[in-house]
Scaffold this motif. Sequence first.
Motif, PDB file in Angstrom:
ATOM      1  N   VAL A  99       0.836  -1.211   0.000  1.00 38.35           N
ATOM      2  CA  VAL A  99       0.000   0.000   0.000  1.00 38.35           C
ATOM      3  C   VAL A  99       0.869   1.258   0.000  1.00 38.35           C
ATOM      4  O   VAL A  99       0.642   2.188  -0.781  1.00 38.35           O
ATOM      5  N   ASP A 100       1.865   1.292   0.880  1.00 38.61           N
ATOM      6  CA  ASP A 100       2.729   2.470   1.002  1.00 38.61           C
ATOM      7  C   ASP A 100       3.416   2.805  -0.320  1.00 38.61           C
ATOM      8  O   ASP A 100       3.426   3.951  -0.766  1.00 38.61           O
ATOM      9  N   MET A 101       4.006   1.790  -0.948  1.00 40.73           N
ATOM     10  CA  MET A 101       4.736   2.035  -2.189  1.00 40.73           C
ATOM     11  C   MET A 101       3.804   2.342  -3.357  1.00 40.73           C
ATOM     12  O   MET A 101       4.110   3.182  -4.205  1.00 40.73           O
ATOM     13  N   MET A 102       2.668   1.665  -3.398  1.00 43.82           N
ATOM     14  CA  MET A 102       1.721   1.921  -4.484  1.00 43.82           C
ATOM     15  C   MET A 102       1.222   3.364  -4.439  1.00 43.82           C
ATOM     16  O   MET A 102       1.169   4.053  -5.459  1.00 43.82           O
ATOM     17  N   ARG A 103       0.892   3.837  -3.268  1.00 43.86           N
ATOM     18  CA  ARG A 103       0.400   5.210  -3.131  1.00 43.86           C
ATOM     19  C   ARG A 103       1.498   6.223  -3.465  1.00 43.86           C
ATOM     20  O   ARG A 103       1.253   7.234  -4.127  1.00 43.86           O
ATOM     21  N   LYS A 104       2.711   5.939  -3.009  1.00 46.33           N
ATOM     22  CA  LYS A 104       3.834   6.848  -3.253  1.00 46.33           C
ATOM     23  C   LYS A 104       4.075   7.038  -4.756  1.00 46.33           C
ATOM     24  O   LYS A 104       4.205   8.161  -5.243  1.00 46.33           O
ATOM     25  N   VAL A 105       4.112   5.942  -5.500  1.00 46.74           N
ATOM     26  CA  VAL A 105       4.404   6.038  -6.930  1.00 46.74           C
ATOM     27  C   VAL A 105       3.179   6.538  -7.707  1.00 46.74           C
ATOM     28  O   VAL A 105       3.320   7.256  -8.693  1.00 46.74           O
ATOM     29  N   LEU A 106       1.985   6.191  -7.275  1.00 43.63           N
ATOM     30  CA  LEU A 106       0.769   6.712  -7.916  1.00 43.63           C
ATOM     31  C   LEU A 106       0.741   8.230  -7.893  1.00 43.63           C
ATOM     32  O   LEU A 106       0.291   8.870  -8.854  1.00 43.63           O
ATOM     33  N   ASN A 107       1.213   8.804  -6.809  1.00 37.31           N
ATOM     34  CA  ASN A 107       1.202  10.268  -6.695  1.00 37.31           C
ATOM     35  C   ASN A 107       2.208  10.937  -7.627  1.00 37.31           C
ATOM     36  O   ASN A 107       2.209  12.167  -7.745  1.00 37.31           O
ATOM     37  N   SER A 108       3.053  10.155  -8.285  1.00 38.28           N
ATOM     38  CA  SER A 108       3.994  10.723  -9.249  1.00 38.28           C
ATOM     39  C   SER A 108       3.460  10.657 -10.684  1.00 38.28           C
ATOM     40  O   SER A 108       4.051  11.232 -11.591  1.00 38.28           O
ATOM     41  N   VAL A 109       2.345   9.952 -10.881  1.00 40.60           N
ATOM     42  CA  VAL A 109       1.788   9.779 -12.231  1.00 40.60           C
ATOM     43  C   VAL A 109       0.987  11.021 -12.616  1.00 40.60           C
ATOM     44  O   VAL A 109       0.145  11.491 -11.835  1.00 40.60           O
ATOM     45  N   PRO A 110       1.227  11.590 -13.803  1.00 43.00           N
ATOM     46  CA  PRO A 110       0.484  12.790 -14.224  1.00 43.00           C
ATOM     47  C   PRO A 110      -0.963  12.479 -14.594  1.00 43.00           C
ATOM     48  O   PRO A 110      -1.289  12.257 -15.757  1.00 43.00           O
ATOM     49  N   MET A 111      -1.818  12.426 -13.596  1.00 41.68           N
ATOM     50  CA  MET A 111      -3.246  12.196 -13.799  1.00 41.68           C
ATOM     51  C   MET A 111      -3.988  12.672 -12.560  1.00 41.68           C
ATOM     52  O   MET A 111      -3.392  12.907 -11.505  1.00 41.68           O
ATOM     53  N   THR A 112      -5.304  12.814 -12.690  1.00 40.54           N
ATOM     54  CA  THR A 112      -6.159  13.152 -11.552  1.00 40.54           C
ATOM     55  C   THR A 112      -7.042  11.951 -11.283  1.00 40.54           C
ATOM     56  O   THR A 112      -8.015  11.708 -11.995  1.00 40.54           O
ATOM     57  N   GLY A 113      -6.664  11.160 -10.295  1.00 40.25           N
ATOM     58  CA  GLY A 113      -7.370   9.916 -10.022  1.00 40.25           C
ATOM     59  C   GLY A 113      -8.204   9.970  -8.768  1.00 40.25           C
ATOM     60  O   GLY A 113      -7.891  10.693  -7.822  1.00 40.25           O
ATOM     61  N   VAL A 114      -9.288   9.185  -8.762  1.00 38.29           N
ATOM     62  CA  VAL A 114     -10.142   9.029  -7.587  1.00 38.29           C
ATOM     63  C   VAL A 114     -10.257   7.536  -7.301  1.00 38.29           C
ATOM     64  O   VAL A 114     -10.667   6.757  -8.172  1.00 38.29           O
ATOM     65  N   VAL A 115      -9.876   7.117  -6.108  1.00 35.41           N
ATOM     66  CA  VAL A 115      -9.938   5.703  -5.740  1.00 35.41           C
ATOM     67  C   VAL A 115     -11.394   5.298  -5.535  1.00 35.41           C
ATOM     68  O   VAL A 115     -12.087   5.847  -4.683  1.00 35.41           O
ATOM     69  N   VAL A 116     -11.866   4.350  -6.345  1.00 29.28           N
ATOM     70  CA  VAL A 116     -13.242   3.855  -6.201  1.00 29.28           C
ATOM     71  C   VAL A 116     -13.262   2.429  -5.659  1.00 29.28           C
ATOM     72  O   VAL A 116     -14.246   1.993  -5.057  1.00 29.28           O
ATOM     73  N   ILE A 117     -12.200   1.691  -5.890  1.00 33.75           N
ATOM     74  CA  ILE A 117     -12.011   0.364  -5.294  1.00 33.75           C
ATOM     75  C   ILE A 117     -10.647   0.411  -4.619  1.00 33.75           C
ATOM     76  O   ILE A 117      -9.618   0.550  -5.268  1.00 33.75           O
ATOM     77  N   GLY A 118     -10.645   0.343  -3.278  1.00 34.79           N
ATOM     78  CA  GLY A 118      -9.380   0.492  -2.576  1.00 34.79           C
ATOM     79  C   GLY A 118      -9.312  -0.347  -1.321  1.00 34.79           C
ATOM     80  O   GLY A 118      -9.864  -1.450  -1.249  1.00 34.79           O
ATOM     81  N   GLU A 119      -8.687   0.218  -0.296  1.00 36.83           N
ATOM     82  CA  GLU A 119      -8.452  -0.508   0.946  1.00 36.83           C
ATOM     83  C   GLU A 119      -9.597  -0.376   1.943  1.00 36.83           C
ATOM     84  O   GLU A 119      -9.465  -0.803   3.077  1.00 36.83           O
ATOM     85  N   GLY A 120     -10.689   0.224   1.517  1.00 40.61           N
ATOM     86  CA  GLY A 120     -11.838   0.373   2.397  1.00 40.61           C
ATOM     87  C   GLY A 120     -12.256   1.823   2.549  1.00 40.61           C
ATOM     88  O   GLY A 120     -11.781   2.706   1.821  1.00 40.61           O
ATOM     89  N   ALA A 121     -13.152   2.084   3.494  1.00 45.90           N
ATOM     90  CA  ALA A 121     -13.621   3.444   3.753  1.00 45.90           C
ATOM     91  C   ALA A 121     -12.516   4.262   4.403  1.00 45.90           C
ATOM     92  O   ALA A 121     -11.533   3.719   4.927  1.00 45.90           O
TER      93      ALA A 121
END
Length: 385
Positions: A99-121
């Motif tokens: 989770v830690d690494m996935m979030r860290k690298v996701l934040n470097s991707v040039p896009m505006t994303g919204v998590v709809v399926i993730g680790e929970g509420a």
Amino acid sequence: MLRAPAGSVSSFRSRGTGAQSLRVPPRVLARPPASTPPWGRNAAPSGWAPAKEPTPGPDYSYMQRNLALELVRVTEAAALACGRWLGKGDKNAADQAAVDMMRKVLNSVPMTGVVVIGEGAKDEAPMLYCGEKIGRGGGEEMDIAVDPLDGTTLCASGRSGAITVIAVGKRGSFFDPGPVMYMDKIAVGPSVPPGAVSLDYSVSQNLGAVSKALEKPITDVTVLVLDRPRHADLIRQIREAGSRIRLISDGDIAGAIETAKSGAPVDIMMGIGGTPEGVIAAAALKCMGGWMQGRLYPRNEDERTQAIAQGYDLTKLLSMEDLAKGDDIFFVATGVSDGDLLRGVRYYSGGASTNSMVMRCKSGTVRFIETFHKWGKPSLTHPDV
């Protein structure tokens, strides 16, 4: 000898004579602009008509962006981090590392994303929770569906088949499971026509349809099922139909994908599994030309009551288009432990290697990528950076 002004073009030899031509300024050789006709501003000659515009060729000024090729760094980073927990018995530590690494690298991707399926509420998961906005920004909003470690128990116990997964689509692409965390599923590969199988059909009818589509006896059809007590009756019906069974302990995202792989070891997946995993699997199968259907399966009366209150129809058959809408969908997975789908992470002196699957629905491309990572070089995918 005449001399050309400073800044002129280089000399050249005229064809056939060997004589050296005079140096002339570039403006002497320049042609009039294309918009100026040969007769200048005078009237055009009688009978003249403008030439037809040439047929335009490919426009290389615009290249379609394959987001999946950028997202593979995300799953690689997660796999490199959680792979170090393989067989160490701590599934929570393995999942947190992913989770830690996935979030860290996701934040470097040039896009505006919204998590709809993730680790929970949000109150259940501090990172990659449903509704979290992620990415470096830019472009239209995208749906993000993640499973940082599909097969936490597999990884912790050192078993095969653990993967890290992400699917991305335009905003509104992915089904929101709401409070219902499980659903009944059926998945097949592209060789079985859509609609040939259904959750409304009997087990024997579905296996007969697969047998007919694949042109092999029903006794040779292989069914993938999660090894759970709730599937005792399903397993009995499969055996009565005469088909083969392959039981897996965890990891039904990879299991669903297996049905659509060339030379697949399984022909159909059946049974009840996680709804979030079902949505991600549907995104993958859509990229591969496979087919899937689901129906929400509340675990208890509380889930049923919440789902009905939120407007969910618990009897509805969820089609591929319900689960993963449109064709602007990207899917990436990287192996953590060795499995039939992907090879796991290999650690070497000074680095590691990863094996990933990268897919894009719109183009139908499926790529398998082998990456070698060097710890001595700076990279976001390195666990220690």
